[in-house]
Design an enzyme around this catalytic site. Structure first.
Site, mmCIF file in Angstrom:
data_model
loop_
_atom_site.group_PDB
_atom_site.id
_atom_site.type_symbol
_atom_site.label_atom_id
_atom_site.label_comp_id
_atom_site.label_asym_id
_atom_site.label_seq_id
_atom_site.Cartn_x
_atom_site.Cartn_y
_atom_site.Cartn_z
ATOM 1 N N ASP A 167 0.829 -1.200 0.000
ATOM 2 C CA ASP A 167 0.000 0.000 0.000
ATOM 3 C C ASP A 167 0.869 1.258 0.000
ATOM 4 O O ASP A 167 0.553 2.255 -0.653
ATOM 5 C CB ASP A 167 -0.912 -0.017 1.222
ATOM 6 C CG ASP A 167 -1.952 1.090 1.197
ATOM 7 O OD1 ASP A 167 -2.609 1.260 0.158
ATOM 8 O OD2 ASP A 167 -2.100 1.776 2.212
ATOM 9 N N LYS A 213 -10.188 7.350 -10.573
ATOM 10 C CA LYS A 213 -9.656 6.035 -10.206
ATOM 11 C C LYS A 213 -8.271 5.813 -10.821
ATOM 12 O O LYS A 213 -8.067 6.050 -12.011
ATOM 13 C CB LYS A 213 -10.604 4.932 -10.662
ATOM 14 C CG LYS A 213 -11.972 4.973 -9.996
ATOM 15 C CD LYS A 213 -12.857 3.840 -10.517
ATOM 16 C CE LYS A 213 -14.215 3.851 -9.849
ATOM 17 N NZ LYS A 213 -15.081 2.750 -10.342
#
Length: 248
Positions: A167, A213
């Protein structure tokens, strides 16, 4: 007050792409909200940069660090220094503390908070890592050495710690492209366990961008790339930093 805070945080967001495009006198770092912040002024003590080598780094960690760090600056035929394709991102243990105006903001928003991956000061105990970005190729790599406090299966790294590093690296990549973002979906395939104390290389790249996105792929391999430990895809969504200040 909310509008004022929003303007301050939006100032952080507007500085993101500028800071990632070129080096300056201001150092930068990336966090869960993927904002880039300035170093403290002369009124504050110099913070510890956790991304610099320390005595806990093993040979493989140092070898990879030197490989990418050597590409951060190049020497021309005339003997002058010029910017290379890669750039190291300094890393600190708190976002707001070292941001412009952050001393006041930190008192209002969890003043005792610390970045999850940098909240242990003992070298080698947990997350030892350094990030390098390549703006031209839109890539980010992370060199990660897992300490003994990250154990999951006996003698091996916890899957959550691996997910955290994915992440972190993929989020840095997404920030380079889209500015402030949050993680919307993280899909991981664990291929082989990572022994505690070992070094791995995380490499992220852009799959596609659709409006707000941003889709990123990230893989975790052995230092020479011969063994794949983890493969993942991550979806990030662009946000306004002021949105994080909205409370019910």
């Amino acid at each position: 007050m909310a509008k004022c805070l929003g303007r301050i945080f939006m100032g952080f967001g507007s500085a993101i792409k500028t800071q990632l495009r070129r080096p300056s006198s201001l150092s930068v770092r990336t966090t869960d909200v993927r904002t880039i912040v300035a170093l403290p002024s002369s009124f504050f003590p110099k913070p510890r940069d956790f991304s610099l080598p320390n005595s806990s780094w093993g040979p493989e960690m140092m070898q990879l660090y030197e490989h990418y760090n050597s590409q951060c600056e190049a020497e021309t035929e005339g003997g002058k220094k010029q910017e290379g394709p890669w750039r190291r991102l300094p890393s600190y243990n708190r976002l707001l503390k070292y941001a412009t105006g952050g001393v006041y903001l930190s008192k209002m928003i969890q003043s005792k908070a610390r970045l999850f991956t940098r909240n242990i000061r003992d070298s080698g105990a947990a997350f030892e890592y350094v990030l390098f970005v390549n703006n031209d190729e839109q890539k980010c790599v992370g060199i990660f050495q897992a300490g003994h406090l990250l154990e999951g299966p006996p003698g091996h790294v916890h899957g959550g710690a691996i997910a955290t590093m994915i992440d972190t690296v993929a989020g840095t990549q997404a920030t380079m492209i889209s500015g402030p973002i949050v993680t919307a979906n993280l899909n991981i395939n664990y291929r082989s366990p990572i022994p505690l104390g070992s070094t791995v290389l995380l490499e992220s790249s852009l799959d596609k961008k659709e409006g707000k996105k941003t889709f990123i792929s990230c893989k975790v391999t052995s230092p020479d790339g011969s063994k794949v430990h983890t493969e993942s895809t991550v979806l990030f969504v662009s946000i306004s930093i002021s949105h994080l200040l909205q409370r019910e």
